[in-house]
Design a protein around this motif. Sequence first.
Motif, short mmCIF file in Angstrom:
data_model
loop_
_atom_site.label_atom_id
_atom_site.label_comp_id
_atom_site.label_asym_id
_atom_site.label_seq_id
_atom_site.Cartn_x
_atom_site.Cartn_y
_atom_site.Cartn_z
N ASN A 1 0.82 -1.21 0.00
CA ASN A 1 0.00 0.00 0.00
C ASN A 1 0.86 1.26 0.00
OD1 ASN A 1 -2.90 -0.38 -0.18
ND2 ASN A 1 -2.65 -1.68 1.61
N SER A 2 2.03 1.24 0.67
CA SER A 2 2.88 2.43 0.65
C SER A 2 3.49 2.62 -0.74
CB SER A 2 3.95 2.38 1.75
OG SER A 2 4.99 1.50 1.45
N SER A 3 3.72 1.53 -1.47
CA SER A 3 4.16 1.66 -2.85
C SER A 3 3.05 2.29 -3.70
CB SER A 3 4.55 0.28 -3.41
OG SER A 3 5.04 0.39 -4.72
N PHE A 4 1.80 1.88 -3.48
CA PHE A 4 0.68 2.52 -4.18
C PHE A 4 0.59 4.00 -3.79
CE2 PHE A 4 -1.37 -1.74 -4.98
CZ PHE A 4 -1.50 -1.59 -6.34
N ASP A 5 0.83 4.33 -2.53
CA ASP A 5 0.83 5.74 -2.11
C ASP A 5 1.88 6.54 -2.88
OD1 ASP A 5 -1.16 5.10 -0.26
OD2 ASP A 5 0.21 5.07 1.46
N ARG A 6 3.06 5.94 -3.05
CA ARG A 6 4.12 6.60 -3.82
C ARG A 6 3.69 6.77 -5.28
NH1 ARG A 6 9.67 3.55 -2.54
NH2 ARG A 6 10.45 5.23 -3.84
N LEU A 7 2.97 5.79 -5.83
CA LEU A 7 2.46 5.90 -7.19
C LEU A 7 1.45 7.03 -7.30
CD1 LEU A 7 2.21 4.98 -10.12
CD2 LEU A 7 0.66 3.16 -9.33
N VAL A 8 0.58 7.18 -6.32
CA VAL A 8 -0.39 8.29 -6.31
C VAL A 8 0.36 9.62 -6.35
CG1 VAL A 8 -2.08 9.51 -4.88
CG2 VAL A 8 -2.27 7.03 -5.18
N GLU A 9 1.39 9.77 -5.54
CA GLU A 9 2.19 10.99 -5.53
C GLU A 9 2.82 11.25 -6.91
OE1 GLU A 9 5.09 11.04 -2.39
OE2 GLU A 9 3.60 10.44 -0.91
N HIS A 10 3.37 10.20 -7.50
CA HIS A 10 4.01 10.32 -8.82
C HIS A 10 2.99 10.75 -9.86
CE1 HIS A 10 6.29 9.46 -12.40
NE2 HIS A 10 5.40 8.55 -12.76
N LEU A 11 1.84 10.08 -9.89
CA LEU A 11 0.82 10.40 -10.90
C LEU A 11 0.26 11.80 -10.68
CD1 LEU A 11 -1.01 6.96 -10.96
CD2 LEU A 11 0.45 7.90 -12.78
N SER A 12 0.08 12.21 -9.43
CA SER A 12 -0.43 13.55 -9.14
C SER A 12 0.54 14.62 -9.62
CB SER A 12 -0.68 13.71 -7.64
OG SER A 12 -1.72 12.83 -7.23
N ALA A 13 1.83 14.36 -9.51
CA ALA A 13 2.85 15.31 -9.95
C ALA A 13 2.89 15.42 -11.47
CB ALA A 13 4.22 14.90 -9.42
N GLN A 14 2.40 14.40 -12.17
CA GLN A 14 2.39 14.39 -13.64
C GLN A 14 1.30 15.29 -14.23
OE1 GLN A 14 4.27 12.16 -15.83
NE2 GLN A 14 5.55 11.86 -14.03
N ARG A 15 0.30 15.62 -13.42
CA ARG A 15 -0.85 16.37 -13.92
C ARG A 15 -0.52 17.80 -14.21
NH1 ARG A 15 -6.32 14.45 -11.25
NH2 ARG A 15 -6.51 12.77 -12.71
#
Length: 145
Positions: free
Chosen positions: A131-145
């Motif tokens: 789940n913390s890896s998914f949290d890191r993915l959320v951060e990465h994808l949010s920064a892409q916007r």
Amino acid sequence: MTENLGELTITRELPAGPDAVFRAYVEPEQFVRFWGPVGTHVELDTVTIEPKVGGRYDSTMTIDATGDTFPLRSTITAFVPGELLVIREEGVGMSSSLAFKDLGDGRTEVVLHQTDVPEMFRGPEAEAGMNSSFDRLVEHLSAQR
């Protein structure tokens, strides 16, 4: 033979469309930004992703505090761009499936389903790490916007 094998499923909603989320898993430059739990990292030169059935899906995760490394050596067994990515780990035999569902509003539901999971990779600590890896993915994808 490994004993006490089981299954694990985690479902998450992510802040990007399926194509963008899928690319994060198959483009090494994106993959290294989120793969692994908090407190780990993956060096780009350890990543081999060959986006096709039969292709390699390899990386080495390093624990920041200790420098201990954990190689992932696997083969892609199913590949449908934007929809499905399945890998099977060598040695362990564990299979990990990522299914991507378009929620129609710029978000994607991702279902991680693992089979033939050894007990040491199924407990609350292992699930928290994923789940913390998914949290890191959320951060990465949010920064892409």
